[in-house]
Design a protein around this motif. Structure first.
Motif, PDB file in Angstrom:
ATOM      1  N   PHE A  93     -16.638   4.370 -60.623  1.00 40.25           N
ATOM      2  CA  PHE A  93     -15.590   5.014 -61.099  1.00 40.25           C
ATOM      3  C   PHE A  93     -14.510   4.332 -61.971  1.00 40.25           C
ATOM      4  O   PHE A  93     -14.073   4.982 -62.896  1.00 40.25           O
ATOM      5  CB  PHE A  93     -14.529   5.550 -59.937  1.00 40.25           C
ATOM      6  N   TRP A  94     -14.514   3.079 -61.896  1.00 39.79           N
ATOM      7  CA  TRP A  94     -13.676   2.306 -62.803  1.00 39.79           C
ATOM      8  C   TRP A  94     -14.490   2.218 -64.447  1.00 39.79           C
ATOM      9  O   TRP A  94     -13.920   2.301 -65.262  1.00 39.79           O
ATOM     10  CB  TRP A  94     -13.494   0.790 -62.362  1.00 39.79           C
ATOM     11  N   LEU A  95     -15.782   2.330 -64.268  1.00 40.11           N
ATOM     12  CA  LEU A  95     -16.516   2.218 -65.554  1.00 40.11           C
ATOM     13  C   LEU A  95     -16.691   3.634 -66.047  1.00 40.11           C
ATOM     14  O   LEU A  95     -16.799   3.384 -67.431  1.00 40.11           O
ATOM     15  CB  LEU A  95     -17.952   1.814 -65.291  1.00 40.11           C
ATOM     16  N   GLN A  96     -16.250   4.591 -65.377  1.00 35.63           N
ATOM     17  CA  GLN A  96     -16.096   5.803 -66.239  1.00 35.63           C
ATOM     18  C   GLN A  96     -15.178   5.991 -67.179  1.00 35.63           C
ATOM     19  O   GLN A  96     -15.201   6.830 -68.247  1.00 35.63           O
ATOM     20  CB  GLN A  96     -15.916   7.015 -65.101  1.00 35.63           C
ATOM     21  N   ARG A  97     -14.231   5.114 -67.097  1.00 34.15           N
ATOM     22  CA  ARG A  97     -13.049   5.410 -68.108  1.00 34.15           C
ATOM     23  C   ARG A  97     -13.539   4.344 -69.270  1.00 34.15           C
ATOM     24  O   ARG A  97     -13.010   4.231 -70.386  1.00 34.15           O
ATOM     25  CB  ARG A  97     -11.833   4.477 -67.643  1.00 34.15           C
ATOM     26  N   GLY A  98     -15.105   3.795 -69.447  1.00 31.50           N
ATOM     27  CA  GLY A  98     -14.913   3.242 -70.430  1.00 31.50           C
ATOM     28  C   GLY A  98     -14.932   1.650 -70.178  1.00 31.50           C
ATOM     29  O   GLY A  98     -13.771   1.112 -69.830  1.00 31.50           O
ATOM     30  N   ALA A  99     -15.769   0.711 -70.504  1.00 25.18           N
ATOM     31  CA  ALA A  99     -15.949  -0.549 -70.156  1.00 25.18           C
ATOM     32  C   ALA A  99     -16.723  -1.373 -71.052  1.00 25.18           C
ATOM     33  O   ALA A  99     -17.836  -0.890 -71.756  1.00 25.18           O
ATOM     34  CB  ALA A  99     -16.346  -1.033 -68.659  1.00 25.18           C
ATOM     35  N   GLY A 100     -16.508  -2.567 -71.330  1.00 26.17           N
ATOM     36  CA  GLY A 100     -17.366  -3.345 -72.009  1.00 26.17           C
ATOM     37  C   GLY A 100     -18.513  -3.910 -71.594  1.00 26.17           C
ATOM     38  O   GLY A 100     -18.985  -3.677 -70.551  1.00 26.17           O
ATOM     39  N   PHE A 101     -19.299  -4.736 -72.484  1.00 28.24           N
ATOM     40  CA  PHE A 101     -20.429  -5.487 -72.030  1.00 28.24           C
ATOM     41  C   PHE A 101     -20.485  -6.116 -70.783  1.00 28.24           C
ATOM     42  O   PHE A 101     -21.620  -5.982 -69.951  1.00 28.24           O
ATOM     43  CB  PHE A 101     -20.818  -6.140 -73.273  1.00 28.24           C
ATOM     44  N   ALA A 102     -19.479  -7.066 -70.545  1.00 25.92           N
ATOM     45  CA  ALA A 102     -19.445  -7.691 -69.301  1.00 25.92           C
ATOM     46  C   ALA A 102     -19.403  -6.914 -68.143  1.00 25.92           C
ATOM     47  O   ALA A 102     -20.211  -7.281 -67.206  1.00 25.92           O
ATOM     48  CB  ALA A 102     -18.386  -8.829 -69.420  1.00 25.92           C
ATOM     49  N   ALA A 103     -18.513  -5.845 -67.999  1.00 24.93           N
ATOM     50  CA  ALA A 103     -18.585  -4.958 -67.066  1.00 24.93           C
ATOM     51  C   ALA A 103     -19.661  -4.231 -66.595  1.00 24.93           C
ATOM     52  O   ALA A 103     -20.059  -4.087 -65.630  1.00 24.93           O
ATOM     53  CB  ALA A 103     -17.541  -4.021 -67.203  1.00 24.93           C
ATOM     54  N   ARG A 104     -20.262  -3.777 -67.724  1.00 23.31           N
ATOM     55  CA  ARG A 104     -21.785  -3.001 -67.642  1.00 23.31           C
ATOM     56  C   ARG A 104     -22.463  -4.110 -67.119  1.00 23.31           C
ATOM     57  O   ARG A 104     -23.480  -3.670 -66.136  1.00 23.31           O
ATOM     58  CB  ARG A 104     -21.966  -2.568 -68.742  1.00 23.31           C
ATOM     59  N   LEU A 105     -22.837  -5.237 -67.651  1.00 19.49           N
ATOM     60  CA  LEU A 105     -23.843  -6.028 -67.131  1.00 19.49           C
ATOM     61  C   LEU A 105     -23.599  -6.468 -65.634  1.00 19.49           C
ATOM     62  O   LEU A 105     -24.474  -6.391 -64.820  1.00 19.49           O
ATOM     63  CB  LEU A 105     -23.996  -7.516 -67.976  1.00 19.49           C
TER      64      LEU A 105
END
Length: 127
Positions: A93-105
């Motif tokens: 849910f937090w990543l749905q707002r858009g996140a950078g490379f480190a958060a996705r990894l």
């Protein structure tokens, strides 16, 4: 002949080691490479299926696990899985707002750790 037997004798272990790496590469490489934006639809679908099947897994083998392991072990494994699932869903849910490379990894790594390490634990008789 003996070297050939040794090679084939190690194949199941090789498969077990390679499977998580290949699925990580296939499922998460495009996600990580995008560097930003919302996660694709396949990730919440995978997470929903895995969470649902994990719940079914625990429901089916709960009594068997308590009988062959212990109540403490079963509760510990259950708590571990609930924490992993909740953290993954909150992160999604937090990543749905858009996140950078480190958060996705971090999300993809945590998802694969959960799927290949503890989402479907052996709840039967320990050898």
């Amino acid at each position: 002949e003996n070297a050939l037997w040794d090679m084939y004798g190690q194949m199941p272990w090789l498969s077990v080691c390679v499977a998580p790496i290949l699925t990580f590469a296939i499922l998460c490489w495009p996600i990580i490479r995008a560097r930003s934006g919302a996660l694709p639809l396949r990730i919440p679908i995978l997470l929903l299926i895995a969470t649902s099947l994990s719940i079914v897994w625990f429901a089916l083998y709960l009594g068997y696990s308590i009988e062959h392991n212990s109540t403490e072990f079963t509760i510990g494994v259950t708590i571990e899985n609930v924490v992993f699932a909740v953290v993954l869903w909150l992160a999604w849910f937090w990543l749905q707002r858009g996140a950078g490379f480190a958060a996705r990894l971090a999300f993809c790594t945590l998802l694969h750790y959960w799927l290949f390490w503890c989402a479907f634990p052996w709840l039967g008789e320990l050898i």
